[in-house]
Design an enzyme around this catalytic site. Structure first.
Site, PDB file in Angstrom:
ATOM      1  N   CYS A   1       8.569 -24.628   5.082  1.00  0.00           N
ATOM      2  CA  CYS A   1       9.664 -25.428   5.649  1.00  0.00           C
ATOM      3  C   CYS A   1       9.477 -25.664   7.136  1.00  0.00           C
ATOM      4  CB  CYS A   1      11.002 -24.734   5.431  1.00  0.00           C
ATOM      5  SG  CYS A   1      11.203 -24.083   3.800  1.00  0.00           S
TER       6      CYS A   1
ATOM      7  N   GLY B   1      17.293 -22.037  -3.036  1.00  0.00           N
ATOM      8  CA  GLY B   1      17.635 -21.021  -2.048  1.00  0.00           C
ATOM      9  C   GLY B   1      18.442 -21.585  -0.890  1.00  0.00           C
TER      10      GLY B   1
ATOM     11  N   ASN C   1       9.783 -13.519   4.652  1.00  0.00           N
ATOM     12  CA  ASN C   1       8.829 -14.467   4.067  1.00  0.00           C
ATOM     13  C   ASN C   1       7.537 -14.622   4.864  1.00  0.00           C
ATOM     14  OD1 ASN C   1      10.881 -15.655   5.825  1.00  0.00           O
ATOM     15  ND2 ASN C   1       9.752 -17.557   5.561  1.00  0.00           N
TER      16      ASN C   1
HETATM   17  N1  PLP Z   1      14.684 -18.125   2.152  1.00  0.00           N
HETATM   18  C1  PLP Z   1      13.409 -17.689   2.162  1.00  0.00           C
HETATM   19  C2  PLP Z   1      13.130 -16.294   2.627  1.00  0.00           C
HETATM   20  C3  PLP Z   1      12.377 -18.533   1.761  1.00  0.00           C
HETATM   21  O1  PLP Z   1      11.118 -18.092   1.796  1.00  0.00           O
HETATM   22  C4  PLP Z   1      12.692 -19.843   1.335  1.00  0.00           C
HETATM   23  C5  PLP Z   1      11.638 -20.777   0.937  1.00  0.00           C
HETATM   24  O2  PLP Z   1      10.532 -20.752   1.435  1.00  0.00           O
HETATM   25  C6  PLP Z   1      14.036 -20.252   1.319  1.00  0.00           C
HETATM   26  C7  PLP Z   1      15.001 -19.359   1.740  1.00  0.00           C
HETATM   27  C8  PLP Z   1      14.444 -21.621   0.860  1.00  0.00           C
HETATM   28  O3  PLP Z   1      14.446 -21.697  -0.547  1.00  0.00           O
HETATM   29  P1  PLP Z   1      14.356 -23.126  -1.279  1.00  0.00           P
HETATM   30  O4  PLP Z   1      12.957 -23.604  -1.114  1.00  0.00           O
HETATM   31  O5  PLP Z   1      14.676 -22.851  -2.717  1.00  0.00           O
HETATM   32  O6  PLP Z   1      15.352 -24.006  -0.666  1.00  0.00           O
END
Ligand code: PLP
Length: 372
Positions: A320, A71, A147
């Site tokens: 994150c 993502g 999220n």
């Molecule tokens: N966008 C959203 C809404 C997410 O929840 C996340 C991961 O938690 C990401 C982007 C990032 O995705 P990735 O873990 O594949 O880099």
């Protein structure tokens, strides 16, 4: 006792069928899909098939799908490869750190950024977007499902607003694949990012949808992979896994919705001391909840640590941003009264109703202990 995992928004386990589909491409069919010989072409056929499955899951054409490492990379690509020209970008204030960080990079390189706030029910309204749009707006970024609270955004209407001003519309749909129909022809979005590990594929793989005709710069240069736009040998097993997972996510969507509703209902009905954060429209697989006993709000970080020790794994924000002392931006932007008290529980295909009820009982006991 095995901990009860209620953090599926952070990551989902790779599905068995998904792993089985991918396994041969680590060994028997290990070939480089860019090789023109007959064996390389076997790997290439698998990549093509995976691309078609990913495209079908969002109503796109295969040539509109670009594989990425997940993502975050798809978001970076969508936001940081704009052709030079217009210098204004609109980003919703609810976005994941990946989007917000890209916006900050764009700002440093001379773009003006407007952050559009949600209302108290977690919705970015077309009216609020309209108010910050300009004739020189290049791009609008609003996520499909938040999220932290699971709030669903009115993507089609927001996209129409962006297009009225001649801007491109990008949506981070990372949290949406399991629950929502992401048909890009219906919504009209220009770009859409997803991540495999949120829908039962492995980590480290995702894709960016780019509508035909939308001009983006190459993201990684080198060989001619991904039509010269993202060079580097394609991770064949990973994209095969993601193709399978995307197909399954669509096939299982109805039962997923039923299941996540049953699990969320059981969890919320068993919980005490709880004040769930309400959204105008939300998915059932994420519940963000504040806890209060005897007028005392429990600190979310403290509660999450205590729950982890007591056997329930949940989170206070996105994985994150774990370790951050401030509450999630989403809650602050929604004007949630006690954002520091919120804890996120997220459910997945393997979460049983019994596990959800057991987890809720552990939460009740833990909140009671912390507020004694
Ligand atoms: N966008 C959203 C809404 C997410 O929840 C996340 C991961 O938690 C990401 C982007 C990032 O995705 P990735 O873990 O594949 O880099």
């Amino acid at each position: 006792m095995r901990p009860i995992y209620l953090d599926y928004a952070a990551s989902t386990p790779a599905d068995k069928a998904v792993l089985n589909a991918a396994l041969p491409y680590y060994s028997n069919v290990f070939y480089n899909p860019a090789s023109t010989h007959i064996l390389g072409q076997k790997a290439e056929a698998a990549v093509r098939n995976a691309r078609e499955k990913c495209a079908a899951a969002i109503g796109a054409n295969a040539e509109e799908i670009y594989f990425t490492s997940g993502g975050t990379e798809a978001i970076n690509w969508a936001m940081r490869s704009l052709p030079l020209g217009k210098r204004h970008v609109v980003v919703s204030a609810l976005e994941h750190d990946a989007v917000i960080s890209c916006a900050r990079v764009l700002e440093k390189s001379g773009y003006e950024i407007s952050y559009v706030r949600p209302n108290r029910m977690g919705t970015v309204t077309p009216e609020a977007l309209n108010a910050v749009m300009r004739d020189d707006t290049a791009l609008v970024c609003v996520m499909t499902v938040n999220n932290i609270v699971g709030g669903i955004q009115p993507i089609k209407a927001l996209c129409e607003t962006a297009h009225k001003f001649g801007a491109l519309f990008f949506t981070d749909a990372v949290q949406a694949v399991n629950s929502l129909d992401l048909d890009v022809r219906k919504s009209g979005v220009d770009m859409l990012a997803v991540s495999g590990h949120k829908f039962y594929a492995p980590k480290g793989v995702g894709f960016l949808y780019v509508k035909r005709g939308v001009a983006l710069d190459a993201f990684i240069v080198g060989g001619g992979q991904e039509r010269g736009m993202r060079a580097g040998t394609v991770d064949v097993p990973a994209v095969v896994a993601m193709g399978e997972a995307a197909e399954r996510a669509v096939a299982l969507r109805e039962s997923y919705l039923e299941h996540s509703k049953a699990v969320a209902d059981a969890f919320l009905k068993t919980l005490r001391f709880c004040e769930p954060i309400i959204c105008a429209d939300k998915t059932d697989d994420i519940s963000c909840i504040m806890f209060r006993n005897n007028k005392q709000y429990v600190n979310g970080g403290r509660l999450a640590v205590a729950l982890s020790l007591a056997g329930v794994c949940c989170s206070v924000g996105s994985a994150c941003s774990a370790g951050s002392a401030t509450p999630p931006r989403t809650l602050i932007e929604m004007d949630v009264p006690h954002p520091e008290s919120a804890v996120r529980f997220s459910f997945g295909r393997p979460t049983s109703v019994t596990a959800a009820k057991n987890a809720a009982r552990i939460v009740n006991a833990t909140v009671e202990r912390l507020t004694k």
